[in-house]
Design a protein around this motif. Structure first.
Motif, PDB file in Angstrom:
ATOM      1  N   ALA A   1       8.389   0.578   1.614  1.00 33.12           N
ATOM      2  CA  ALA A   1       8.894  -0.614   1.714  1.00 33.12           C
ATOM      3  C   ALA A   1       8.225  -1.794   2.861  1.00 33.12           C
ATOM      4  O   ALA A   1       7.478  -3.125   2.119  1.00 33.12           O
ATOM      5  CB  ALA A   1      10.186  -0.570   2.125  1.00 33.12           C
ATOM      6  N   ASN A   2       7.608  -1.250   3.299  1.00 31.06           N
ATOM      7  CA  ASN A   2       6.776  -2.160   4.186  1.00 31.06           C
ATOM      8  C   ASN A   2       5.406  -3.234   3.807  1.00 31.06           C
ATOM      9  O   ASN A   2       5.031  -3.609   3.830  1.00 31.06           O
ATOM     10  CB  ASN A   2       6.384  -1.450   5.794  1.00 31.06           C
ATOM     11  N   ALA A   3       5.051  -1.569   3.223  1.00 28.73           N
ATOM     12  CA  ALA A   3       3.597  -1.872   1.813  1.00 28.73           C
ATOM     13  C   ALA A   3       3.903  -2.753   1.556  1.00 28.73           C
ATOM     14  O   ALA A   3       3.373  -3.925   0.902  1.00 28.73           O
ATOM     15  CB  ALA A   3       3.104  -0.157   1.441  1.00 28.73           C
ATOM     16  N   VAL A   4       5.292  -2.929   0.104  1.00 32.51           N
ATOM     17  CA  VAL A   4       5.222  -4.152  -1.096  1.00 32.51           C
ATOM     18  C   VAL A   4       6.047  -5.459   0.058  1.00 32.51           C
ATOM     19  O   VAL A   4       6.264  -6.106  -0.616  1.00 32.51           O
ATOM     20  CB  VAL A   4       6.426  -3.514  -2.024  1.00 32.51           C
ATOM     21  N   THR A   5       6.886  -5.591   0.901  1.00 33.54           N
ATOM     22  CA  THR A   5       6.698  -6.473   2.299  1.00 33.54           C
ATOM     23  C   THR A   5       5.978  -6.620   2.784  1.00 33.54           C
ATOM     24  O   THR A   5       6.249  -8.269   2.328  1.00 33.54           O
ATOM     25  CB  THR A   5       8.541  -5.768   2.760  1.00 33.54           C
ATOM     26  N   HIS A   6       4.689  -6.323   3.318  1.00 28.11           N
ATOM     27  CA  HIS A   6       4.322  -7.145   4.203  1.00 28.11           C
ATOM     28  C   HIS A   6       3.436  -6.399   4.274  1.00 28.11           C
ATOM     29  O   HIS A   6       1.980  -7.516   4.709  1.00 28.11           O
ATOM     30  CB  HIS A   6       4.330  -6.263   5.698  1.00 28.11           C
ATOM     31  N   GLY A   7       2.412  -5.867   2.948  1.00 27.60           N
ATOM     32  CA  GLY A   7       1.466  -5.652   3.233  1.00 27.60           C
ATOM     33  C   GLY A   7       1.015  -6.372   1.163  1.00 27.60           C
ATOM     34  O   GLY A   7      -0.019  -5.657   0.653  1.00 27.60           O
ATOM     35  N   ARG A   8       1.380  -6.579   0.726  1.00 31.76           N
ATOM     36  CA  ARG A   8       1.280  -6.890  -0.656  1.00 31.76           C
ATOM     37  C   ARG A   8       0.106  -7.896  -0.768  1.00 31.76           C
ATOM     38  O   ARG A   8       0.551  -9.032  -0.676  1.00 31.76           O
ATOM     39  CB  ARG A   8       2.418  -7.321  -1.023  1.00 31.76           C
ATOM     40  N   VAL A   9      -0.621  -7.198  -1.665  1.00 30.45           N
ATOM     41  CA  VAL A   9      -1.480  -8.559  -2.438  1.00 30.45           C
ATOM     42  C   VAL A   9      -1.010  -8.683  -3.282  1.00 30.45           C
ATOM     43  O   VAL A   9      -1.466  -7.673  -4.021  1.00 30.45           O
ATOM     44  CB  VAL A   9      -3.314  -7.993  -1.829  1.00 30.45           C
ATOM     45  N   PRO A  10      -1.076  -9.888  -3.796  1.00 34.41           N
ATOM     46  CA  PRO A  10      -0.770  -9.817  -6.000  1.00 34.41           C
ATOM     47  C   PRO A  10      -1.964  -9.378  -6.450  1.00 34.41           C
ATOM     48  O   PRO A  10      -3.504  -9.530  -5.671  1.00 34.41           O
ATOM     49  CB  PRO A  10      -0.829 -11.586  -5.942  1.00 34.41           C
ATOM     50  N   GLY A  11      -1.702  -8.670  -7.036  1.00 32.84           N
ATOM     51  CA  GLY A  11      -2.903  -8.030  -7.752  1.00 32.84           C
ATOM     52  C   GLY A  11      -3.263  -6.388  -7.865  1.00 32.84           C
ATOM     53  O   GLY A  11      -3.913  -5.419  -8.158  1.00 32.84           O
TER      54      GLY A  11
END
Length: 144
Positions: free
Chosen positions: A58-68
């Motif tokens: 959840a943290n990776a997709v919320t706070h660590g997300r870079v498009p693509g």
């Protein structure tokens, strides 16, 4: 930086889309893999791993997300430890566990939960992004 020096007896690595669906799939596949390794669904280890993977993903997709860019889940099983690693593409956003979130806060408890469930946890740099890891000691978990 804490690194595990024992040789894994089993390892699982998978990339997922940086979406809520990817985070749910990471949790699902983690417990599926543990079951394949002999740690049954709904065992204490499976439940603990599911919670840790859910929080880190959840943290990776919320706070660590870079498009693509995807995030990666890695499970490493040794004779004594399950190491859970979630890597994302945002190296500049390093998480820190909060002491006590406000009682009415809707967020901020994820890493407090990880710290409570894992023997230890931390952050490691990588060439692109970062890896958040947590170690769960198998001897401290009652295996069914």
């Amino acid at each position: 930086m804490n690194t595990e020096t024992t040789t894994p007896t089993a390892e699982f690595t998978q990339r997922f889309t940086s979406t809520r669906r990817g985070a749910r799939l990471a949790r699902h596949l983690a417990v599926h893999q543990l079951d394949a390794w002999g740690y049954a669904y709904d065992s204490e280890l499976s439940d603990t791993a599911a919670l840790i993977v859910a929080e880190l993903a959840a943290n990776a997709v919320t706070h660590g997300r870079v498009p693509g860019r995807d995030f990666e889940l890695r499970l490493r099983l040794t004779e004594t430890t399950l190491r859970i690693e979630v890597s994302d593409a945002r190296g500049e956003r390093v998480p820190m566990a909060r002491e006590e979130p406000a009682p009415d806060a809707e967020a901020g408890r994820g890493l407090v939960l990880v710290a409570a469930l894992a023997k230890d946890w931390g952050v490691s740099d990588r060439s692109i992004g970062k890896t958040i890891w947590a170690n769960v000691v198998l001897a401290e978990i009652l295996v069914d």
